[in-house]
Design a protein around this motif. Sequence first.
Motif, short mmCIF file in Angstrom:
data_model
loop_
_atom_site.label_atom_id
_atom_site.label_comp_id
_atom_site.label_asym_id
_atom_site.label_seq_id
_atom_site.Cartn_x
_atom_site.Cartn_y
_atom_site.Cartn_z
N VAL A 1 106.33 8.38 -21.05
CA VAL A 1 105.14 8.73 -21.90
C VAL A 1 103.52 8.00 -21.75
CG1 VAL A 1 103.83 8.56 -24.12
CG2 VAL A 1 106.97 8.96 -23.92
N ILE A 2 104.39 6.71 -20.71
CA ILE A 2 103.35 6.12 -20.55
C ILE A 2 102.51 6.62 -19.34
CG2 ILE A 2 102.77 4.15 -19.00
CD1 ILE A 2 104.99 2.49 -20.86
N ILE A 3 103.15 7.23 -18.46
CA ILE A 3 103.32 8.02 -17.36
C ILE A 3 102.20 9.46 -17.71
CG2 ILE A 3 103.68 10.04 -15.29
CD1 ILE A 3 106.22 7.48 -15.23
N GLY A 4 102.71 9.79 -18.37
CA GLY A 4 101.53 11.25 -19.30
C GLY A 4 100.25 11.12 -19.19
N PHE A 5 99.61 9.58 -20.13
CA PHE A 5 98.71 9.51 -20.74
C PHE A 5 98.09 8.83 -19.43
CE2 PHE A 5 100.84 9.39 -24.48
CZ PHE A 5 100.03 10.39 -25.59
N ILE A 6 99.02 7.99 -18.81
CA ILE A 6 98.15 7.71 -17.82
C ILE A 6 96.99 8.66 -16.98
CG2 ILE A 6 97.66 6.75 -15.32
CD1 ILE A 6 100.21 4.17 -15.77
N GLY A 7 98.29 10.08 -16.98
CA GLY A 7 97.50 11.57 -16.70
C GLY A 7 96.44 11.41 -17.00
N VAL A 8 96.16 11.49 -18.68
CA VAL A 8 95.35 11.69 -18.69
C VAL A 8 93.89 11.31 -18.17
CG1 VAL A 8 94.59 12.46 -21.93
CG2 VAL A 8 97.03 13.23 -20.74
N LEU A 9 93.62 10.01 -18.56
CA LEU A 9 93.22 9.23 -18.33
C LEU A 9 92.65 9.39 -16.35
CD1 LEU A 9 94.05 5.64 -19.88
CD2 LEU A 9 92.08 7.08 -20.63
N VAL A 10 93.25 9.81 -15.37
CA VAL A 10 92.67 10.33 -14.61
C VAL A 10 91.82 11.48 -14.70
CG1 VAL A 10 93.81 10.45 -12.22
CG2 VAL A 10 94.76 8.72 -13.54
N VAL A 11 92.64 13.19 -15.48
CA VAL A 11 92.21 13.60 -15.84
C VAL A 11 90.50 13.85 -16.21
CG1 VAL A 11 92.03 16.26 -16.36
CG2 VAL A 11 93.67 15.49 -15.35
N LEU A 12 90.60 13.28 -17.22
CA LEU A 12 89.62 13.39 -18.16
C LEU A 12 88.45 12.26 -17.88
CD1 LEU A 12 90.99 12.90 -21.71
CD2 LEU A 12 90.56 14.95 -20.19
N ARG A 13 88.53 11.05 -17.20
CA ARG A 13 87.65 10.04 -16.15
C ARG A 13 86.53 10.02 -17.90
NH1 ARG A 13 86.79 13.48 -10.92
NH2 ARG A 13 88.50 14.97 -12.80
N PRO A 14 87.37 9.63 -18.93
CA PRO A 14 86.46 8.88 -20.42
C PRO A 14 85.18 7.39 -19.21
CG PRO A 14 88.56 7.89 -20.39
CD PRO A 14 88.66 8.38 -19.41
N GLY A 15 83.97 7.85 -20.16
CA GLY A 15 82.78 7.51 -19.25
C GLY A 15 82.60 7.63 -18.53
N PHE A 16 83.07 8.26 -17.43
CA PHE A 16 82.02 9.03 -16.01
C PHE A 16 81.73 10.32 -15.80
CE2 PHE A 16 84.71 5.36 -14.62
CZ PHE A 16 84.55 4.92 -14.32
#
Length: 306
Positions: A124-139
């Motif tokens: 689960v944690i790996i999946g949500f880290i992947g989402v942050l990498v895809v979305l790059r919030p703030g960038f």
Amino acid sequence: MKGVLLAFASFAAYSWSDASVKMIEGALTAYEMGFFGAVFMLAGFPFLLKPDDRWTDAFRSSNRPLWILRFFSSAIGTIGSVAAFTYLSMAEAFALIFLLPSFVTIMSVLFLKEAVGIKRWSAVIIGFIGVLVVLRPGFRELSIGHVGAVFAGLSGAISIIVYRAMGPSEKNISLYGAGIIGVLVVLGILMIPDFRWPTLPEWAMLAGYGLLAALATILLMYAAYYAPAALVGPTQYSQMLWAILFGYLIFGDTVDLPMLLGIVLIIGSGLLTLARERARDVPLPTSVATDPQAAVVTKPDTQSDT
């Protein structure tokens, strides 16, 4: 092998279906596209009936509250899915929708009180880290498509949790019926204020969206008959290959290095979750198909256990 090949064919059809709705390019509302897609999906209904099924079984249920939950969640998931493929690249839409296994894990703990070990929580944690990498919030700017993709994943997860809660006694046609009837009723009402009669090319795309999804659903059902869900589930990630191919050849999309890394993390998370489900010998479907209907048709047929 026959079941696995049918599963690959099913998810190829789902990918072509999603590409069809994307080619409309938002000319119609998500409500209208989802509604007419569901109308065309009715063509597959007769093929899903088993010898002892009746058409009225689509409206029947052994647990009406959970049937109603799927009724509404399927409508929301369809809206989210259409929005995701309209406003995002196909690869990005799939990447976010593929969070579905993580949502299933979380919901299993919250609602089914399942015991989840460190490996599944790590997934689960790996999946949500992947989402942050895809979305790059703030960038980068986020859109309604990102929200839609997350809700599409949540809808599929709810379908699986509903099935697990209802148990194997519930008929496939009842679960399928709850989903497609929910889309027809809810989206049929929501599309009225901004309804516009589709043009001939749009009708062709809507037909492709619905009929290919119906074909994919039927193929997936037969895939689950010939192969266990543990083998069928991972084949859905082949949709990412179709997404990248369509994005490059048809829509002019590109996949940069951060998005590719995020996709790898999310897919790895999903595969790890499926592996743990198989190790725990979960007797219920673990399909993470993006179509709201597909999450329930992989329910094993009792005949296939003999």
